[in-house]
Write a protein that holds these residues in place. Sequence first.
Motif, PDB file in Angstrom:
ATOM      1  N   CYS A   1     -22.230 -59.112  53.021  1.00 13.97           N
ATOM      2  CA  CYS A   1     -22.198 -59.211  54.542  1.00 13.97           C
ATOM      3  C   CYS A   1     -23.166 -60.370  54.887  1.00 13.97           C
ATOM      4  O   CYS A   1     -22.792 -60.981  56.001  1.00 13.97           O
ATOM      5  CB  CYS A   1     -23.006 -57.836  55.079  1.00 13.97           C
ATOM      6  SG  CYS A   1     -21.849 -56.319  54.921  1.00 13.97           S
TER       7      CYS A   1
ATOM      8  N   ARG B   1     -20.789 -63.208  54.621  1.00 17.93           N
ATOM      9  CA  ARG B   1     -19.508 -63.032  55.346  1.00 17.93           C
ATOM     10  C   ARG B   1     -19.909 -61.966  56.106  1.00 17.93           C
ATOM     11  O   ARG B   1     -19.607 -60.702  55.500  1.00 17.93           O
ATOM     12  CB  ARG B   1     -18.167 -63.175  54.720  1.00 17.93           C
ATOM     13  CG  ARG B   1     -17.812 -64.575  54.235  1.00 17.93           C
ATOM     14  CD  ARG B   1     -16.256 -64.758  54.155  1.00 17.93           C
ATOM     15  NE  ARG B   1     -15.651 -64.358  55.382  1.00 17.93           N
ATOM     16  CZ  ARG B   1     -15.238 -65.200  56.351  1.00 17.93           C
ATOM     17  NH1 ARG B   1     -15.746 -66.638  56.188  1.00 17.93           N
ATOM     18  NH2 ARG B   1     -14.738 -64.853  57.379  1.00 17.93           N
TER      19      ARG B   1
ATOM     20  N   THR C   1     -18.036 -60.336  58.291  1.00 10.84           N
ATOM     21  CA  THR C   1     -17.121 -59.422  58.391  1.00 10.84           C
ATOM     22  C   THR C   1     -16.818 -58.552  57.064  1.00 10.84           C
ATOM     23  O   THR C   1     -15.981 -57.545  57.085  1.00 10.84           O
ATOM     24  CB  THR C   1     -15.684 -60.164  58.552  1.00 10.84           C
ATOM     25  OG1 THR C   1     -15.576 -61.369  57.809  1.00 10.84           O
ATOM     26  CG2 THR C   1     -15.508 -60.937  59.967  1.00 10.84           C
TER      27      THR C   1
ATOM     28  N   VAL D   1     -16.591 -54.714  57.436  1.00  3.91           N
ATOM     29  CA  VAL D   1     -15.351 -53.986  57.582  1.00  3.91           C
ATOM     30  C   VAL D   1     -15.325 -53.114  56.205  1.00  3.91           C
ATOM     31  O   VAL D   1     -15.039 -51.764  56.508  1.00  3.91           O
ATOM     32  CB  VAL D   1     -14.337 -54.831  57.984  1.00  3.91           C
ATOM     33  CG1 VAL D   1     -13.058 -53.914  57.913  1.00  3.91           C
ATOM     34  CG2 VAL D   1     -14.610 -55.477  59.304  1.00  3.91           C
TER      35      VAL D   1
ATOM     36  N   LEU E   1     -20.570 -62.452  65.083  1.00  2.00           N
ATOM     37  CA  LEU E   1     -19.948 -61.543  65.475  1.00  2.00           C
ATOM     38  C   LEU E   1     -19.391 -61.636  66.894  1.00  2.00           C
ATOM     39  O   LEU E   1     -18.502 -61.322  67.553  1.00  2.00           O
ATOM     40  CB  LEU E   1     -20.891 -60.069  65.288  1.00  2.00           C
ATOM     41  CG  LEU E   1     -20.846 -59.519  63.909  1.00  2.00           C
ATOM     42  CD1 LEU E   1     -21.596 -58.472  63.916  1.00  2.00           C
ATOM     43  CD2 LEU E   1     -19.435 -59.305  63.435  1.00  2.00           C
TER      44      LEU E   1
ATOM     45  N   ASN F   1     -16.693 -64.309  67.071  1.00  6.46           N
ATOM     46  CA  ASN F   1     -15.323 -63.990  66.511  1.00  6.46           C
ATOM     47  C   ASN F   1     -14.594 -62.847  66.985  1.00  6.46           C
ATOM     48  O   ASN F   1     -13.694 -62.563  66.889  1.00  6.46           O
ATOM     49  CB  ASN F   1     -15.372 -64.051  65.029  1.00  6.46           C
ATOM     50  CG  ASN F   1     -15.687 -65.424  64.250  1.00  6.46           C
ATOM     51  OD1 ASN F   1     -14.742 -66.038  64.064  1.00  6.46           O
ATOM     52  ND2 ASN F   1     -17.060 -65.786  63.928  1.00  6.46           N
ATOM     53  N   LEU F   2     -15.555 -61.753  66.941  1.00  4.31           N
ATOM     54  CA  LEU F   2     -15.075 -60.509  67.635  1.00  4.31           C
ATOM     55  C   LEU F   2     -15.079 -60.200  69.034  1.00  4.31           C
ATOM     56  O   LEU F   2     -14.365 -59.625  69.796  1.00  4.31           O
ATOM     57  CB  LEU F   2     -16.195 -59.336  66.859  1.00  4.31           C
ATOM     58  CG  LEU F   2     -15.801 -59.623  65.309  1.00  4.31           C
ATOM     59  CD1 LEU F   2     -16.777 -58.247  64.887  1.00  4.31           C
ATOM     60  CD2 LEU F   2     -14.250 -59.196  65.059  1.00  4.31           C
TER      61      LEU F   2
ATOM     62  N   TYR G   1      -8.400 -55.993  60.517  1.00  2.00           N
ATOM     63  CA  TYR G   1      -8.231 -57.657  60.591  1.00  2.00           C
ATOM     64  C   TYR G   1      -6.954 -57.815  61.415  1.00  2.00           C
ATOM     65  O   TYR G   1      -6.725 -59.104  61.998  1.00  2.00           O
ATOM     66  CB  TYR G   1      -8.077 -58.184  59.311  1.00  2.00           C
ATOM     67  CG  TYR G   1      -9.467 -58.492  58.789  1.00  2.00           C
ATOM     68  CD1 TYR G   1      -9.950 -59.773  59.022  1.00  2.00           C
ATOM     69  CD2 TYR G   1      -9.929 -57.809  57.745  1.00  2.00           C
ATOM     70  CE1 TYR G   1     -11.305 -59.964  58.291  1.00  2.00           C
ATOM     71  CE2 TYR G   1     -11.163 -58.106  57.266  1.00  2.00           C
ATOM     72  CZ  TYR G   1     -11.858 -59.096  57.696  1.00  2.00           C
ATOM     73  OH  TYR G   1     -13.077 -59.376  56.750  1.00  2.00           O
TER      74      TYR G   1
END
Length: 547
Positions: free
Chosen positions: A224, A227, A229, A232, A286, A289-290, A345
């Motif tokens: 984590c 990356r 992500t 997830v 985050l 990107n989110l 994703y």
Amino acid sequence: MSHRRRSRAAGSPPGDAGPAPTPEKSGRIQPRAVLGSDRRVLALALAFRAANALLVRTYFNPDEHWQCLEVAHRVAFGYGHLTWEWKRGLRSYLHPLIFAALYKILALLHLDTPWVMVMAPRLLQSVFAAFGDLYLYKFSKLIFNGQVAQWALFSQLVNWFMFFCITRTLSNSLETVLTVAGLYYWFTAIESSKATSIVSKQHAVCEQSASSRKVALLIAALSCAIRPTSAVTWLYVGLLDFIQMKSKCRFVLLDVIPIGAIVLAVTTLLDWWMFGSRVIVPLNFLKFNLFSSGGDYYGTHVFHWYFTQGFPSMIWTFLPFAMYGIVKSREWRLSGLIAWVLGVYSILGHKEFRFVLPVLPLALMFSGYCLAAMSQLKAKNQHGKRSLSRLQLSVILLVITNVPMSLYMSLFHQRGTEDVMYYLSKEAHDGRVKSVLFLMPCHSTPYYSTLHYDLPMRFLDCTPSDNKGTLDESDRFLTSPSEFVGGVFGNLSTFSHIVLFESEERHVLQLLLHNSFLEVRRFFHSHFKVDRDLQSSVVVYSRRDVL
């Protein structure tokens, strides 16, 4: 589900009486046999992935160079380009520092030649990839049995996309290795917990379970950190078993929080030191990107893309075998993890093959289950030869559909941008390059990490604008090449070399000739187009007075 029932219903390919239990499953520990088997697998994987790394000569994704090696080169040698993501604190230095250490060692040993600078990072990544292969083998043996593990390893080594991608210095490649290793230790803890009821030395088994879980959490935290992500994957894995845990508070307070806090603190302090300011990378990542859909700037795909195009292209002809393995094995935890990752994703607009690379080994493990079931099938005499040929035909099909594609994509498709930088590196070290202009879409080539020579270079910027609809330099050049070059750069004589794709060459040819540039090299790039016009070759122009 009991331990015995699980090893038949969800753990072993069908047969007349089921395969003999492995040493681990039977409770009879045979460390020398297991260790010897693992060493042979690791030796095979190391040799295979080293050859794999040497055969990868093509350009796949800019992040391989620009978000890893370019940053590592800047850390190790003091020069290298940092993209806008680093200026906004969206990336952690943890991953690039691995390769920065490699660069430092090469420099100290005076081995930082053009060829070594190109190949050494991928050879280092090949070592990580080999351990990923080993842990997939061990994980498959833990969940199913040794025969499934052998066929899962076969599937992993033959699959075209794994060959094409896993030895590249993408953070996704290391994330994949860490994910498989972490899952192995996590499920080892689960299996050890189940074994307490049938093993007399329960205290030792409990200690093994706790130790394996802590190792899994540490690996998950590192994944984590590299990356964000990756959370997830681990959110699914953790919650699935957290619901069934008896000592939930103990697990959270003594395992999750301490390990997570230590890794977060160490990586945050590392980033603060490298950035020179207080930056919390996971939070920034985050947010962009989110929560703000910043990744959509680089293009979007339809919701179902991973299910209908992306993942099927990656797993390729192994898909029907994996589907059979999923259904017949009834190992719903792992198949559910694959569906979960693809589903989450899919919510994001920006999609790439590499984002779901960590679950590809799991799908290939199910393919291994199917192939193992085919090899164990004992039909009646009149069908014996037919069942044997079915397995042989399946193996032949998988080899002839994956190996040629692996070699073509790794050796030929989009190799011009790699070759041109290797050429410029050798020329620069011989004193024949003074400055370079790249008239091509941004990040189309490697940069200083391959050139490994400190001289002025310029590429077309594509930093996202705060004003929507504003075209960056790369888009403006592609819209009107000649007008853009004349308006932005004017006199091109400040550059000794210009690099561009053949598809744009015809638009600026007269401008190049007018400024006394002549073609010096042309490198094959691709046979077919990917996103834009056919970029069949990469062309290098040089000023006459430099020749």
